[in-house]
Motif scaffolding. Structure first.
Motif, PDB file in Angstrom:
ATOM      1  N   THR A 195       0.832  -1.208   0.000  1.00 24.47           N
ATOM      2  CA  THR A 195       0.000   0.000   0.000  1.00 24.47           C
ATOM      3  C   THR A 195       0.864   1.256   0.000  1.00 24.47           C
ATOM      4  OG1 THR A 195      -1.747  -1.168   1.220  1.00 24.47           O
ATOM      5  CG2 THR A 195      -1.821   1.232   1.239  1.00 24.47           C
ATOM      6  N   VAL A 196       1.886   1.270   0.851  1.00 23.78           N
ATOM      7  CA  VAL A 196       2.801   2.422   0.922  1.00 23.78           C
ATOM      8  C   VAL A 196       3.505   2.619  -0.418  1.00 23.78           C
ATOM      9  CG1 VAL A 196       4.881   3.315   2.008  1.00 23.78           C
ATOM     10  CG2 VAL A 196       3.129   2.210   3.409  1.00 23.78           C
ATOM     11  N   THR A 197       3.951   1.520  -1.017  1.00 20.25           N
ATOM     12  CA  THR A 197       4.646   1.609  -2.307  1.00 20.25           C
ATOM     13  C   THR A 197       3.716   2.147  -3.385  1.00 20.25           C
ATOM     14  OG1 THR A 197       5.979  -0.320  -1.664  1.00 20.25           O
ATOM     15  CG2 THR A 197       6.022   0.329  -3.982  1.00 20.25           C
ATOM     16  N   ALA A 198       2.469   1.639  -3.419  1.00 19.93           N
ATOM     17  CA  ALA A 198       1.498   2.112  -4.407  1.00 19.93           C
ATOM     18  C   ALA A 198       1.199   3.597  -4.211  1.00 19.93           C
ATOM     19  CB  ALA A 198       0.209   1.298  -4.299  1.00 19.93           C
ATOM     20  N   ALA A 199       1.109   4.022  -2.942  1.00 25.26           N
ATOM     21  CA  ALA A 199       0.860   5.442  -2.649  1.00 25.26           C
ATOM     22  C   ALA A 199       2.010   6.310  -3.148  1.00 25.26           C
ATOM     23  CB  ALA A 199       0.651   5.629  -1.143  1.00 25.26           C
ATOM     24  N   LEU A 200       3.235   5.833  -2.981  1.00 19.04           N
ATOM     25  CA  LEU A 200       4.400   6.590  -3.450  1.00 19.04           C
ATOM     26  C   LEU A 200       4.418   6.693  -4.976  1.00 19.04           C
ATOM     27  CD1 LEU A 200       7.188   5.202  -1.073  1.00 19.04           C
ATOM     28  CD2 LEU A 200       6.155   7.494  -1.030  1.00 19.04           C
ATOM     29  N   VAL A 201       4.053   5.620  -5.649  1.00 16.60           N
ATOM     30  CA  VAL A 201       3.983   5.640  -7.113  1.00 16.60           C
ATOM     31  C   VAL A 201       2.923   6.641  -7.572  1.00 16.60           C
ATOM     32  CG1 VAL A 201       3.343   4.286  -9.156  1.00 16.60           C
ATOM     33  CG2 VAL A 201       4.849   3.288  -7.430  1.00 16.60           C
ATOM     34  N   ALA A 202       1.752   6.615  -6.919  1.00 16.96           N
ATOM     35  CA  ALA A 202       0.682   7.546  -7.279  1.00 16.96           C
ATOM     36  C   ALA A 202       1.096   8.998  -6.988  1.00 16.96           C
ATOM     37  CB  ALA A 202      -0.596   7.194  -6.506  1.00 16.96           C
ATOM     38  N   TRP A 203       1.751   9.219  -5.863  1.00 24.61           N
ATOM     39  CA  TRP A 203       2.218  10.565  -5.495  1.00 24.61           C
ATOM     40  C   TRP A 203       3.225  11.076  -6.517  1.00 24.61           C
ATOM     41  CZ3 TRP A 203       7.164  12.269  -3.969  1.00 24.61           C
ATOM     42  CH2 TRP A 203       7.211  13.571  -3.450  1.00 24.61           C
ATOM     43  N   ASN A 204       4.121  10.190  -6.953  1.00 24.89           N
ATOM     44  CA  ASN A 204       5.111  10.562  -7.962  1.00 24.89           C
ATOM     45  C   ASN A 204       4.449  10.888  -9.297  1.00 24.89           C
ATOM     46  OD1 ASN A 204       8.026  10.695  -8.873  1.00 24.89           O
ATOM     47  ND2 ASN A 204       7.291   9.062 -10.221  1.00 24.89           N
ATOM     48  N   ALA A 205       3.268  10.295  -9.528  1.00 18.42           N
ATOM     49  CA  ALA A 205       2.542  10.533 -10.777  1.00 18.42           C
ATOM     50  C   ALA A 205       1.709  11.808 -10.722  1.00 18.42           C
ATOM     51  CB  ALA A 205       1.650   9.338 -11.102  1.00 18.42           C
ATOM     52  N   GLY A 206       1.723  12.484  -9.583  1.00 15.55           N
ATOM     53  CA  GLY A 206       1.033  13.758  -9.491  1.00 15.55           C
ATOM     54  C   GLY A 206      -0.235  13.766  -8.669  1.00 15.55           C
ATOM     55  N   PHE A 207      -0.591  12.631  -8.055  1.00 14.63           N
ATOM     56  CA  PHE A 207      -1.801  12.577  -7.231  1.00 14.63           C
ATOM     57  C   PHE A 207      -1.577  13.298  -5.900  1.00 14.63           C
ATOM     58  CE2 PHE A 207      -2.747   9.245 -10.213  1.00 14.63           C
ATOM     59  CZ  PHE A 207      -4.138   9.224 -10.301  1.00 14.63           C
ATOM     60  N   GLN A 208      -2.550  14.118  -5.504  1.00 16.49           N
ATOM     61  CA  GLN A 208      -2.518  14.744  -4.193  1.00 16.49           C
ATOM     62  C   GLN A 208      -2.760  13.685  -3.123  1.00 16.49           C
ATOM     63  OE1 GLN A 208      -1.862  17.888  -3.522  1.00 16.49           O
ATOM     64  NE2 GLN A 208      -2.042  18.894  -5.513  1.00 16.49           N
ATOM     65  N   TRP A 209      -2.237  13.926  -1.902  1.00 18.07           N
ATOM     66  CA  TRP A 209      -2.428  12.952  -0.831  1.00 18.07           C
ATOM     67  C   TRP A 209      -3.906  12.726  -0.550  1.00 18.07           C
ATOM     68  CZ3 TRP A 209      -1.146   8.861   1.443  1.00 18.07           C
ATOM     69  CH2 TRP A 209      -1.751   8.496   2.651  1.00 18.07           C
ATOM     70  N   LYS A 210      -4.713  13.793  -0.623  1.00 18.72           N
ATOM     71  CA  LYS A 210      -6.145  13.632  -0.324  1.00 18.72           C
ATOM     72  C   LYS A 210      -6.802  12.684  -1.329  1.00 18.72           C
ATOM     73  CE  LYS A 210      -7.635  17.706  -2.968  1.00 18.72           C
ATOM     74  NZ  LYS A 210      -8.387  18.995  -2.904  1.00 18.72           N
ATOM     75  N   ASP A 211      -6.311  12.690  -2.584  1.00 17.67           N
ATOM     76  CA  ASP A 211      -6.854  11.773  -3.588  1.00 17.67           C
ATOM     77  C   ASP A 211      -6.422  10.331  -3.308  1.00 17.67           C
ATOM     78  OD1 ASP A 211      -8.044  13.895  -5.000  1.00 17.67           O
ATOM     79  OD2 ASP A 211      -6.150  14.324  -6.028  1.00 17.67           O
ATOM     80  N   ILE A 212      -5.172  10.169  -2.903  1.00 10.51           N
ATOM     81  CA  ILE A 212      -4.679   8.832  -2.563  1.00 10.51           C
ATOM     82  C   ILE A 212      -5.426   8.291  -1.350  1.00 10.51           C
ATOM     83  CG2 ILE A 212      -2.642   7.523  -1.813  1.00 10.51           C
ATOM     84  CD1 ILE A 212      -0.928   9.587  -3.316  1.00 10.51           C
ATOM     85  N   GLU A 213      -5.617   9.160  -0.354  1.00 11.73           N
ATOM     86  CA  GLU A 213      -6.337   8.747   0.851  1.00 11.73           C
ATOM     87  C   GLU A 213      -7.776   8.376   0.529  1.00 11.73           C
ATOM     88  OE1 GLU A 213      -6.954  10.412   5.422  1.00 11.73           O
ATOM     89  OE2 GLU A 213      -6.182  11.728   3.854  1.00 11.73           O
TER      90      GLU A 213
END
Length: 469
Positions: free
Chosen positions: A42-60
Protein backbone atom coordinates in the motif's frame (compact mmCIF):
# COMPACT_ATOMS: atom_id res chain seq x y z
CA UNK A 1 1.45 18.65 -7.04
CA UNK A 2 0.27 19.65 -10.49
CA UNK A 3 -1.67 17.63 -13.04
CA UNK A 4 -1.74 13.85 -12.69
CA UNK A 5 0.66 12.11 -15.05
CA UNK A 6 -0.21 8.89 -16.84
CA UNK A 7 1.27 5.95 -14.94
CA UNK A 8 3.54 3.82 -17.10
CA UNK A 9 3.64 0.05 -17.11
CA UNK A 10 7.01 0.03 -15.38
CA UNK A 11 5.73 2.30 -12.60
CA UNK A 12 2.56 0.22 -12.22
CA UNK A 13 4.56 -2.98 -11.78
CA UNK A 14 6.61 -1.57 -8.88
CA UNK A 15 3.97 -1.93 -6.09
CA UNK A 16 2.99 -5.38 -7.39
CA UNK A 17 6.53 -6.69 -7.48
CA UNK A 18 7.27 -5.24 -4.05
CA UNK A 19 4.10 -6.64 -2.48
CA UNK A 20 4.38 -10.11 -4.02
CA UNK A 21 8.10 -10.38 -3.15
CA UNK A 22 7.60 -9.33 0.46
CA UNK A 23 4.51 -11.54 0.68
CA UNK A 24 6.42 -14.58 -0.57
CA UNK A 25 9.27 -14.07 1.88
CA UNK A 26 6.92 -13.41 4.81
CA UNK A 27 4.65 -16.40 4.23
CA UNK A 28 7.08 -18.99 2.84
CA UNK A 29 10.28 -18.12 4.73
CA UNK A 30 9.05 -16.48 7.94
CA UNK A 31 5.67 -18.29 8.04
CA UNK A 32 4.11 -14.97 8.97
CA UNK A 33 0.80 -13.25 8.26
CA UNK A 34 0.04 -11.31 5.04
CA UNK A 35 -0.94 -8.05 6.78
CA UNK A 36 2.47 -6.32 6.80
CA UNK A 37 3.33 -7.21 3.17
CA UNK A 38 0.00 -5.69 2.09
CA UNK A 39 0.75 -2.54 4.13
CA UNK A 40 4.19 -2.31 2.46
CA UNK A 41 2.49 -2.75 -0.90
CA UNK A 42 0.00 0.00 0.00
CA UNK A 43 2.80 2.42 0.92
CA UNK A 44 4.65 1.61 -2.31
CA UNK A 45 1.50 2.11 -4.41
CA UNK A 46 0.86 5.44 -2.65
CA UNK A 47 4.40 6.59 -3.45
CA UNK A 48 3.98 5.64 -7.11
CA UNK A 49 0.68 7.55 -7.28
CA UNK A 50 2.22 10.57 -5.50
CA UNK A 51 5.11 10.56 -7.96
CA UNK A 52 2.54 10.53 -10.78
CA UNK A 53 1.03 13.76 -9.49
CA UNK A 54 -1.80 12.58 -7.23
CA UNK A 55 -2.52 14.74 -4.19
CA UNK A 56 -2.43 12.95 -0.83
CA UNK A 57 -6.14 13.63 -0.32
CA UNK A 58 -6.85 11.77 -3.59
CA UNK A 59 -4.68 8.83 -2.56
CA UNK A 60 -6.34 8.75 0.85
CA UNK A 61 -9.78 8.85 -0.72
CA UNK A 62 -8.87 5.92 -2.98
CA UNK A 63 -8.03 3.88 0.12
CA UNK A 64 -11.36 4.80 1.72
CA UNK A 65 -13.19 3.81 -1.47
CA UNK A 66 -11.57 0.40 -1.26
CA UNK A 67 -12.51 0.02 2.39
CA UNK A 68 -16.10 1.14 1.76
CA UNK A 69 -16.45 -1.57 -0.88
CA UNK A 70 -15.46 -4.17 1.73
CA UNK A 71 -17.67 -2.91 4.59
CA UNK A 72 -20.62 -5.23 3.79
CA UNK A 73 -18.17 -8.15 3.76
CA UNK A 74 -16.65 -7.02 7.08
CA UNK A 75 -20.07 -6.94 8.74
CA UNK A 76 -20.94 -10.39 7.41
CA UNK A 77 -17.58 -11.76 8.57
CA UNK A 78 -18.24 -10.52 12.13
CA UNK A 79 -21.80 -11.88 12.11
CA UNK A 80 -20.61 -15.28 10.88
CA UNK A 81 -18.17 -15.45 13.82
CA UNK A 82 -21.06 -14.74 16.20
CA UNK A 83 -23.38 -17.21 14.49
CA UNK A 84 -20.78 -19.99 14.80
CA UNK A 85 -20.39 -19.28 18.52
CA UNK A 86 -24.15 -19.17 19.13
CA UNK A 87 -24.92 -22.26 17.04
CA UNK A 88 -22.24 -24.28 18.81
CA UNK A 89 -23.50 -23.12 22.20
CA UNK A 90 -27.10 -23.80 21.18
CA UNK A 91 -26.30 -27.36 20.10
CA UNK A 92 -27.22 -26.63 16.49
CA UNK A 93 -23.79 -27.57 15.08
CA UNK A 94 -23.61 -30.65 17.31
CA UNK A 95 -27.03 -31.76 16.05
CA UNK A 96 -26.05 -31.35 12.40
CA UNK A 97 -22.81 -33.26 12.97
CA UNK A 98 -24.53 -35.99 15.01
CA UNK A 99 -27.13 -36.78 12.35
CA UNK A 100 -24.56 -36.38 9.62
CA UNK A 101 -22.45 -39.10 11.24
CA UNK A 102 -25.48 -41.40 11.31
CA UNK A 103 -26.48 -40.86 7.69
CA UNK A 104 -23.29 -40.39 5.66
CA UNK A 105 -20.61 -43.01 5.04
CA UNK A 106 -16.96 -41.87 4.89
CA UNK A 107 -16.50 -43.07 1.30
CA UNK A 108 -19.32 -40.86 -0.01
CA UNK A 109 -18.89 -37.94 2.35
CA UNK A 110 -16.89 -35.63 0.05
CA UNK A 111 -19.36 -36.16 -2.80
CA UNK A 112 -22.33 -35.68 -0.49
CA UNK A 113 -21.12 -32.50 1.23
CA UNK A 114 -20.23 -30.97 -2.14
CA UNK A 115 -23.72 -31.65 -3.51
CA UNK A 116 -25.44 -30.42 -0.35
CA UNK A 117 -23.46 -27.16 -0.38
CA UNK A 118 -24.21 -26.73 -4.09
CA UNK A 119 -27.96 -27.14 -3.51
CA UNK A 120 -28.02 -24.78 -0.52
CA UNK A 121 -25.93 -22.09 -2.26
CA UNK A 122 -28.08 -22.41 -5.39
CA UNK A 123 -31.17 -21.89 -3.23
CA UNK A 124 -29.93 -18.87 -1.27
CA UNK A 125 -27.37 -17.39 -3.68
CA UNK A 126 -24.59 -17.08 -1.12
CA UNK A 127 -21.41 -19.12 -0.91
CA UNK A 128 -20.39 -17.36 2.33
CA UNK A 129 -23.66 -18.14 4.14
CA UNK A 130 -23.45 -21.73 2.94
CA UNK A 131 -19.86 -22.16 4.15
CA UNK A 132 -20.60 -20.42 7.45
CA UNK A 133 -23.46 -22.80 8.26
CA UNK A 134 -23.50 -26.09 6.34
CA UNK A 135 -19.74 -25.87 5.77
CA UNK A 136 -18.94 -25.61 9.48
CA UNK A 137 -21.01 -28.70 10.23
CA UNK A 138 -19.39 -30.51 7.30
CA UNK A 139 -15.93 -29.81 8.68
CA UNK A 140 -16.99 -31.41 11.95
CA UNK A 141 -18.43 -34.49 10.30
CA UNK A 142 -15.33 -34.92 8.16
CA UNK A 143 -13.05 -34.58 11.19
CA UNK A 144 -15.02 -37.26 13.05
CA UNK A 145 -14.65 -39.56 10.03
CA UNK A 146 -10.91 -39.00 9.86
CA UNK A 147 -11.01 -37.15 6.54
CA UNK A 148 -8.35 -34.41 6.20
CA UNK A 149 -9.71 -30.93 6.81
CA UNK A 150 -8.23 -29.62 3.56
CA UNK A 151 -10.20 -32.18 1.53
CA UNK A 152 -13.45 -31.38 3.31
CA UNK A 153 -12.89 -27.64 2.91
CA UNK A 154 -12.20 -28.13 -0.81
CA UNK A 155 -15.45 -30.06 -1.29
CA UNK A 156 -17.42 -27.46 0.68
CA UNK A 157 -15.90 -24.60 -1.34
CA UNK A 158 -16.48 -26.35 -4.67
CA UNK A 159 -20.14 -26.97 -3.92
CA UNK A 160 -20.75 -23.55 -2.39
CA UNK A 161 -19.20 -21.65 -5.30
CA UNK A 162 -20.91 -23.78 -7.93
CA UNK A 163 -24.29 -23.01 -6.36
CA UNK A 164 -23.46 -19.34 -5.84
CA UNK A 165 -22.26 -18.94 -9.44
CA UNK A 166 -25.37 -20.57 -10.92
CA UNK A 167 -27.94 -18.92 -8.64
CA UNK A 168 -30.07 -16.01 -9.91
CA UNK A 169 -30.04 -14.74 -6.30
CA UNK A 170 -26.24 -14.41 -6.17
CA UNK A 171 -24.76 -10.91 -5.91
CA UNK A 172 -21.75 -11.73 -8.09
CA UNK A 173 -23.94 -13.40 -10.72
CA UNK A 174 -26.20 -10.36 -10.91
CA UNK A 175 -23.17 -8.05 -10.85
CA UNK A 176 -21.49 -9.76 -13.81
CA UNK A 177 -24.73 -9.79 -15.81
CA UNK A 178 -25.59 -6.19 -14.95
CA UNK A 179 -22.18 -4.68 -15.69
CA UNK A 180 -22.06 -6.36 -19.11
CA UNK A 181 -25.72 -5.63 -19.91
CA UNK A 182 -26.46 -9.32 -20.29
CA UNK A 183 -29.82 -10.91 -19.54
CA UNK A 184 -29.42 -12.66 -16.18
CA UNK A 185 -30.78 -16.04 -17.25
CA UNK A 186 -28.95 -15.92 -20.57
CA UNK A 187 -25.78 -15.32 -18.54
CA UNK A 188 -26.52 -18.30 -16.27
CA UNK A 189 -27.36 -20.53 -19.24
CA UNK A 190 -24.08 -19.65 -20.96
CA UNK A 191 -22.12 -20.50 -17.79
CA UNK A 192 -23.43 -24.08 -17.93
CA UNK A 193 -20.87 -24.88 -20.65
CA UNK A 194 -17.89 -24.46 -18.34
CA UNK A 195 -19.38 -24.84 -14.86
CA UNK A 196 -21.24 -28.16 -15.15
CA UNK A 197 -18.19 -30.05 -16.52
CA UNK A 198 -16.18 -28.56 -13.66
CA UNK A 199 -18.63 -29.92 -11.08
CA UNK A 200 -18.72 -33.35 -12.76
CA UNK A 201 -14.91 -33.55 -12.67
CA UNK A 202 -14.93 -32.50 -9.00
CA UNK A 203 -17.49 -35.14 -8.01
CA UNK A 204 -15.51 -37.86 -9.80
CA UNK A 205 -12.32 -36.83 -8.00
CA UNK A 206 -14.13 -36.65 -4.63
CA UNK A 207 -15.52 -40.14 -5.24
CA UNK A 208 -12.01 -41.52 -5.83
CA UNK A 209 -10.62 -39.65 -2.82
CA UNK A 210 -13.50 -40.89 -0.68
CA UNK A 211 -12.72 -44.50 -1.51
CA UNK A 212 -9.55 -44.13 0.55
CA UNK A 213 -11.76 -43.70 3.61
CA UNK A 214 -14.27 -46.40 2.74
CA UNK A 215 -12.40 -48.92 4.84
CA UNK A 216 -12.61 -46.55 7.74
CA UNK A 217 -9.38 -44.92 8.78
CA UNK A 218 -11.51 -44.06 11.80
CA UNK A 219 -13.42 -47.05 13.12
CA UNK A 220 -17.16 -47.08 13.71
CA UNK A 221 -16.34 -47.28 17.39
CA UNK A 222 -14.45 -43.98 17.20
CA UNK A 223 -17.38 -42.33 15.42
CA UNK A 224 -19.78 -43.71 18.03
CA UNK A 225 -17.53 -42.40 20.79
CA UNK A 226 -17.52 -38.94 19.21
CA UNK A 227 -21.31 -39.00 18.95
CA UNK A 228 -21.56 -40.12 22.58
CA UNK A 229 -19.36 -37.23 23.77
CA UNK A 230 -21.59 -34.79 21.91
CA UNK A 231 -24.70 -36.33 23.49
CA UNK A 232 -23.17 -35.95 26.94
CA UNK A 233 -22.52 -32.25 26.43
CA UNK A 234 -25.44 -31.15 24.25
CA UNK A 235 -29.11 -31.91 24.00
CA UNK A 236 -29.34 -33.33 20.47
CA UNK A 237 -32.72 -32.83 18.81
CA UNK A 238 -33.93 -32.75 15.21
CA UNK A 239 -35.93 -29.64 16.16
CA UNK A 240 -32.63 -27.73 16.35
CA UNK A 241 -32.25 -28.24 12.60
CA UNK A 242 -35.02 -25.67 12.19
CA UNK A 243 -32.49 -22.94 13.07
CA UNK A 244 -30.26 -23.30 9.97
CA UNK A 245 -33.36 -24.10 7.92
CA UNK A 246 -34.88 -20.79 9.02
CA UNK A 247 -31.82 -18.85 7.86
CA UNK A 248 -31.77 -20.67 4.53
CA UNK A 249 -35.46 -19.96 3.96
CA UNK A 250 -35.06 -16.30 4.86
CA UNK A 251 -32.21 -15.78 2.40
CA UNK A 252 -34.02 -17.81 -0.27
CA UNK A 253 -36.99 -15.46 0.15
CA UNK A 254 -34.63 -12.57 -0.61
CA UNK A 255 -34.22 -11.35 2.95
CA UNK A 256 -30.81 -9.58 2.94
CA UNK A 257 -27.92 -11.60 4.36
CA UNK A 258 -27.23 -9.32 7.34
CA UNK A 259 -30.73 -9.40 8.94
CA UNK A 260 -31.00 -13.12 8.13
CA UNK A 261 -27.72 -13.81 9.95
CA UNK A 262 -28.80 -11.66 12.90
CA UNK A 263 -31.97 -13.73 13.22
CA UNK A 264 -29.80 -16.86 13.12
CA UNK A 265 -27.68 -15.47 15.98
CA UNK A 266 -30.76 -14.69 18.08
CA UNK A 267 -32.14 -18.18 17.50
CA UNK A 268 -28.77 -19.67 18.49
CA UNK A 269 -28.73 -17.71 21.76
CA UNK A 270 -32.30 -18.78 22.53
CA UNK A 271 -31.36 -22.42 21.94
CA UNK A 272 -28.29 -22.14 24.18
CA UNK A 273 -30.34 -20.72 27.05
CA UNK A 274 -33.70 -22.48 26.72
CA UNK A 275 -32.74 -25.79 25.10
CA UNK A 276 -29.24 -26.39 26.43
CA UNK A 277 -30.00 -24.81 29.83
CA UNK A 278 -27.01 -22.47 29.74
CA UNK A 279 -26.90 -18.92 31.11
CA UNK A 280 -27.21 -15.68 29.20
CA UNK A 281 -23.75 -14.77 30.47
CA UNK A 282 -22.23 -17.83 28.78
CA UNK A 283 -24.30 -17.23 25.65
CA UNK A 284 -23.01 -13.67 25.33
CA UNK A 285 -19.48 -14.90 26.08
CA UNK A 286 -19.80 -17.34 23.17
CA UNK A 287 -20.83 -14.45 20.91
CA UNK A 288 -17.81 -12.41 21.92
CA UNK A 289 -14.98 -14.87 22.50
CA UNK A 290 -16.40 -18.07 21.04
CA UNK A 291 -17.68 -21.24 22.65
CA UNK A 292 -15.21 -23.17 24.81
CA UNK A 293 -15.52 -26.91 25.42
CA UNK A 294 -13.38 -29.00 27.78
CA UNK A 295 -14.37 -32.67 27.68
CA UNK A 296 -10.95 -34.33 27.62
CA UNK A 297 -11.61 -35.57 24.07
CA UNK A 298 -9.07 -33.56 22.05
CA UNK A 299 -10.85 -33.86 18.71
CA UNK A 300 -14.25 -32.83 20.09
CA UNK A 301 -12.73 -30.00 22.13
CA UNK A 302 -10.92 -28.63 19.07
CA UNK A 303 -14.05 -28.95 16.99
CA UNK A 304 -16.36 -27.07 19.36
CA UNK A 305 -13.95 -24.52 20.83
CA UNK A 306 -14.35 -21.87 18.18
CA UNK A 307 -16.44 -19.01 16.84
CA UNK A 308 -17.17 -15.61 18.33
CA UNK A 309 -16.59 -12.04 17.25
CA UNK A 310 -12.96 -12.00 18.37
CA UNK A 311 -12.09 -15.03 16.24
CA UNK A 312 -12.84 -12.97 13.14
CA UNK A 313 -10.69 -9.95 13.96
CA UNK A 314 -7.70 -11.40 12.08
CA UNK A 315 -9.94 -11.75 9.05
CA UNK A 316 -11.49 -8.29 9.47
CA UNK A 317 -8.11 -6.56 9.81
CA UNK A 318 -6.72 -8.39 6.80
CA UNK A 319 -9.78 -7.45 4.74
CA UNK A 320 -9.39 -3.76 5.59
CA UNK A 321 -5.65 -3.76 4.86
CA UNK A 322 -6.16 -5.61 1.58
CA UNK A 323 -8.83 -3.18 0.42
CA UNK A 324 -6.71 -0.10 1.12
CA UNK A 325 -4.12 -1.62 -1.19
CA UNK A 326 -6.70 -2.59 -3.82
CA UNK A 327 -8.34 0.83 -3.62
CA UNK A 328 -5.13 2.65 -4.54
CA UNK A 329 -4.41 0.26 -7.42
CA UNK A 330 -7.86 0.70 -8.92
CA UNK A 331 -8.59 4.39 -8.39
CA UNK A 332 -5.18 5.82 -9.26
CA UNK A 333 -4.92 3.97 -12.58
CA UNK A 334 -2.11 1.60 -11.59
CA UNK A 335 -4.17 -1.49 -12.38
CA UNK A 336 -5.50 0.06 -15.57
CA UNK A 337 -1.95 0.67 -16.79
CA UNK A 338 -1.17 -3.03 -16.53
CA UNK A 339 -4.40 -4.44 -17.94
CA UNK A 340 -4.43 -2.03 -20.90
CA UNK A 341 -1.00 -3.34 -21.91
CA UNK A 342 -2.23 -6.90 -21.69
CA UNK A 343 -5.16 -6.03 -23.91
CA UNK A 344 -2.82 -4.98 -26.71
CA UNK A 345 -1.59 -8.57 -26.98
CA UNK A 346 -4.99 -10.03 -27.85
CA UNK A 347 -6.08 -10.03 -31.48
CA UNK A 348 -9.00 -12.49 -31.56
CA UNK A 349 -11.85 -14.00 -29.54
CA UNK A 350 -9.68 -17.01 -28.85
CA UNK A 351 -7.22 -14.71 -27.13
CA UNK A 352 -9.61 -12.14 -25.64
CA UNK A 353 -11.65 -14.55 -23.51
CA UNK A 354 -8.60 -16.21 -21.86
CA UNK A 355 -7.11 -12.73 -21.38
CA UNK A 356 -10.26 -11.63 -19.54
CA UNK A 357 -10.14 -14.72 -17.32
CA UNK A 358 -6.46 -14.19 -16.49
CA UNK A 359 -7.05 -10.47 -15.90
CA UNK A 360 -9.85 -11.24 -13.43
CA UNK A 361 -7.60 -13.62 -11.52
CA UNK A 362 -4.79 -11.06 -11.63
CA UNK A 363 -7.19 -8.48 -10.16
CA UNK A 364 -8.09 -10.94 -7.40
CA UNK A 365 -4.39 -11.38 -6.73
CA UNK A 366 -3.59 -7.68 -6.61
CA UNK A 367 -6.77 -5.95 -5.41
CA UNK A 368 -7.84 -8.65 -2.93
CA UNK A 369 -11.58 -8.50 -3.64
CA UNK A 370 -13.72 -10.59 -6.00
CA UNK A 371 -16.11 -7.70 -6.69
CA UNK A 372 -13.22 -5.62 -8.07
CA UNK A 373 -12.16 -8.61 -10.17
CA UNK A 374 -15.55 -8.39 -11.88
CA UNK A 375 -15.97 -4.62 -11.95
CA UNK A 376 -12.58 -3.53 -13.34
CA UNK A 377 -12.21 -6.06 -16.22
CA UNK A 378 -15.87 -5.49 -17.19
CA UNK A 379 -15.16 -1.79 -17.60
CA UNK A 380 -12.00 -2.38 -19.59
CA UNK A 381 -13.17 -5.15 -21.94
CA UNK A 382 -16.84 -4.34 -22.58
CA UNK A 383 -16.28 -2.20 -25.69
CA UNK A 384 -13.60 -4.53 -27.02
CA UNK A 385 -15.97 -7.51 -26.95
CA UNK A 386 -18.53 -5.49 -28.94
CA UNK A 387 -15.91 -4.33 -31.44
CA UNK A 388 -14.91 -7.93 -32.06
CA UNK A 389 -18.52 -9.05 -32.62
CA UNK A 390 -18.67 -11.05 -29.39
CA UNK A 391 -21.88 -11.37 -27.39
CA UNK A 392 -21.70 -9.82 -23.92
CA UNK A 393 -22.45 -13.19 -22.30
CA UNK A 394 -18.94 -14.29 -23.28
CA UNK A 395 -17.60 -11.46 -21.15
CA UNK A 396 -19.97 -12.06 -18.24
CA UNK A 397 -19.04 -15.75 -18.15
CA UNK A 398 -15.32 -14.99 -18.36
CA UNK A 399 -15.65 -12.54 -15.46
CA UNK A 400 -17.24 -15.19 -13.27
CA UNK A 401 -14.90 -17.99 -14.35
CA UNK A 402 -11.81 -15.88 -13.74
CA UNK A 403 -13.05 -13.60 -10.95
CA UNK A 404 -15.68 -15.21 -8.74
CA UNK A 405 -14.15 -18.68 -8.66
CA UNK A 406 -10.44 -17.87 -8.32
CA UNK A 407 -10.88 -15.47 -5.40
CA UNK A 408 -10.58 -18.39 -2.96
CA UNK A 409 -7.00 -19.13 -3.99
CA UNK A 410 -5.60 -15.80 -2.81
CA UNK A 411 -4.91 -15.95 0.97
CA UNK A 412 -5.19 -12.16 1.31
CA UNK A 413 -8.35 -11.88 -0.80
CA UNK A 414 -11.55 -11.27 1.19
CA UNK A 415 -12.84 -14.70 0.15
CA UNK A 416 -9.62 -16.45 1.15
CA UNK A 417 -9.53 -14.80 4.57
CA UNK A 418 -13.23 -15.50 5.15
CA UNK A 419 -12.74 -19.19 4.43
CA UNK A 420 -9.71 -19.34 6.72
CA UNK A 421 -11.65 -17.67 9.52
CA UNK A 422 -14.75 -19.82 9.02
CA UNK A 423 -13.45 -23.28 8.09
CA UNK A 424 -10.03 -22.96 9.74
CA UNK A 425 -8.09 -24.07 6.65
CA UNK A 426 -5.69 -21.85 4.70
CA UNK A 427 -5.83 -21.31 0.94
CA UNK A 428 -2.52 -23.12 0.48
CA UNK A 429 -4.01 -26.22 2.13
CA UNK A 430 -7.42 -26.46 0.45
CA UNK A 431 -6.34 -25.18 -3.00
CA UNK A 432 -5.65 -28.64 -4.52
CA UNK A 433 -9.10 -29.85 -3.44
CA UNK A 434 -11.22 -26.83 -4.48
CA UNK A 435 -11.56 -28.55 -7.83
CA UNK A 436 -14.53 -26.64 -9.25
CA UNK A 437 -12.74 -23.36 -8.62
CA UNK A 438 -9.68 -24.17 -10.73
CA UNK A 439 -11.21 -26.64 -13.19
CA UNK A 440 -13.84 -24.22 -14.53
CA UNK A 441 -11.38 -21.44 -15.55
CA UNK A 442 -9.17 -24.03 -17.24
CA UNK A 443 -12.15 -25.52 -19.09
CA UNK A 444 -13.28 -22.05 -20.14
CA UNK A 445 -9.83 -21.20 -21.53
CA UNK A 446 -9.61 -24.51 -23.41
CA UNK A 447 -13.08 -24.03 -24.92
CA UNK A 448 -12.20 -20.49 -26.03
CA UNK A 449 -8.95 -21.68 -27.59
CA UNK A 450 -10.85 -24.37 -29.50
CA UNK A 451 -13.51 -21.90 -30.54
CA UNK A 452 -16.24 -23.79 -28.68
CA UNK A 453 -19.11 -22.10 -26.80
CA UNK A 454 -18.25 -18.65 -28.16
CA UNK A 455 -21.41 -16.64 -28.87
CA UNK A 456 -21.31 -13.96 -31.58
CA UNK A 457 -23.48 -10.90 -32.10
CA UNK A 458 -23.78 -11.59 -35.83
CA UNK A 459 -23.63 -14.73 -37.94
CA UNK A 460 -20.07 -15.91 -38.52
CA UNK A 461 -18.83 -17.88 -41.53
CA UNK A 462 -19.77 -21.56 -41.48
CA UNK A 463 -16.15 -22.52 -40.99
CA UNK A 464 -16.03 -20.83 -37.61
CA UNK A 465 -16.65 -23.07 -34.66
CA UNK A 466 -19.14 -21.37 -32.43
CA UNK A 467 -21.98 -21.97 -30.06
CA UNK A 468 -24.71 -19.39 -29.69
CA UNK A 469 -26.81 -21.23 -27.12
Amino acid sequence: MGKNKEISLLQALIPLVVMITVMAVTIVVFEGAPHVPLIIGTVTAALVAWNAGFQWKDIEESMYKGIRLALPAVIIIMLVGMIIGSWIGGGVVATMIYYGLQMITPSLFLVTICIICAIVALSIGSSWSTMGTIGVAGMGIGAAMGIPAAMVAGAVISGAYFGDKMSPLSETTNLAAGLTETNLFEHIKHMLYSTVPGLVIALIVYWFLGNNFGGGSVSQGDISQTAAVMQENFLISPWLLLVPLAVIVLVARKVPAIPALIIGIVLGVICQVLVQGDTFANAFSALQGGYVMETGNAMVDNLFTRGGLESMMYTVSLTIVAMTYGGILEHTGILNAIVSQILKLTKSAKGLIPTTIVSSFFTNLTCSEQYISIVVPSRMYSDVFKERNLHSKNLSRALEDGGTLTSVFVPWNTCGVFIFGTLGVSAFQYAPYAIVNFAVPIISIVFATLGYSIAYLKTKPATAQQETG
